[in-house]
Scaffold this active site. Structure first.
Site, PDB file in Angstrom:
ATOM      1  N   SER A  77     -28.688  24.907 -38.247  1.00 37.48           N
ATOM      2  CA  SER A  77     -28.367  23.483 -38.429  1.00 37.48           C
ATOM      3  C   SER A  77     -26.924  23.198 -38.821  1.00 37.48           C
ATOM      4  O   SER A  77     -26.523  22.032 -38.876  1.00 37.48           O
ATOM      5  CB  SER A  77     -29.305  22.854 -39.464  1.00 37.48           C
ATOM      6  N   LYS A  80     -25.080  21.063 -36.405  1.00 40.13           N
ATOM      7  CA  LYS A  80     -25.192  19.602 -36.425  1.00 40.13           C
ATOM      8  C   LYS A  80     -23.839  18.926 -36.652  1.00 40.13           C
ATOM      9  O   LYS A  80     -23.645  17.767 -36.277  1.00 40.13           O
ATOM     10  CB  LYS A  80     -26.178  19.151 -37.492  1.00 40.13           C
TER      11      LYS A  80
END
Length: 281
Positions: A77, A80
């Site tokens: 992540s 992101k």
């Protein structure tokens, strides 16, 4: 007159050479310090890992576990950050308040609702960013990842999971360099896109300091990989940090071990920042 011009030209050339040598010498003066004692923090959470911190103002690097700093792992992540930049730059997302409706698939109470970019980033909502990636499309995604020179630039696998289970990999050193370029507005994105991403990255803003960061948790072979990357701004100073922790995946089937691994990503960073007197909590 001709001799005078030749002398002047020679002096200018000599001065230029000296300037280059001086600047080269300055670049070589970057101080690096290994801190093997940071191992105690990883032992505290029963994880392996590495840490690197760069003091921008003093051109000073502190690190732990040098052998791992060039090793590439799934960004999970932490991607992101770049995914948000690409979404904004391509116009797929208008701003931090751009909502993508929930797809009605039950995952967890925090994710199971409509999200805008800001809430999707702070809550690490995977489905939001998967839909964002699908809307960007493979052609534009490849273009921007190459242009940003991100990690190994490999998006093999599905367009909506290449940063989770596909070919994209990045090392702690590459994460640090990416953060420095983001902060300096030297990534190939508009100032508007960069400013929006910087805004949604802020996780703590006090009278004494501000922290901008992103977590990540993914798999890498038989291990789970955890990230916490970002930077601390203390008045006019900025410190960039990357923490990468690992644990055997089968150990994390135990609830307590999984909770400890989750905490290790952030807590080790805060322990080190306090140890270095960068922040005081």
């Amino acid at each position: 007159m001709r001799e005078k011009k030749l002398v002047t030209k020679h002096l200018l050339k000599t001065c230029l050479i000296l300037l280059v040598l001086i600047l080269s010498g300055c670049e070589e003066k970057q101080v690096k310090k290994e801190r093997n004692d940071f191992k105690k923090y990883y032992d505290q959470f029963q994880v392996d890992g590495s840490f690197i911190l760069f003091d921008e103002n003093n051109n000073f690097t502190i690190f732990y576990n040098k052998e791992q700093l060039k090793q590439q792992f799934s960004p999970a992540s932490t991607f992101k950050i770049l995914n948000s930049l690409i979404g904004l730059e391509t116009g797929v997302i208008k701003d931090e308040e751009f909502i993508i409706p929930w797809d009605s698939i039950v995952r967890n109470p925090v994710w199971d609702k409509d999200h805008d970019l800001k809430s999707a980033f702070s809550n690490s909502v995977v489905w939001y960013y998967q839909e964002l990636a699908r809307r960007v499309g493979e052609e534009k995604m490849i273009f921007w990842i190459n242009k940003a020179n991100y990690g190994n630039k490999d998006i093999s696998g599905s367009i909506d999971s290449f940063w989770l289970t596909g070919g994209l990999l990045i090392s702690p050193e590459q994460q640090l360099e990416f953060l420095r370029r983001l902060h300096a507005n030297s990534l190939p994105f508009s100032k508007r896109s960069t400013d929006i991403v910087k805004k949604i990255m802020v996780v703590k803003d006090t009278l004494d300091y501000k922290i901008s960061a992103k977590t990540g948790w993914g798999g890498h072979g038989s291990k789970d990989i955890g990230w916490y990357i970002g930077y601390v701004e203390v008045k006019s100073k900025v410190y960039f940090f990357v923490n990468c922790v690992q644990s055997e995946s089968d150990k994390l089937n135990d609830v307590e071990n999984a909770k400890r691994f989750d905490q290790a990503r952030k807590e080790i960073v805060y322990l080190i920042l306090n140890d270095l007197d960068i922040i005081k909590d």
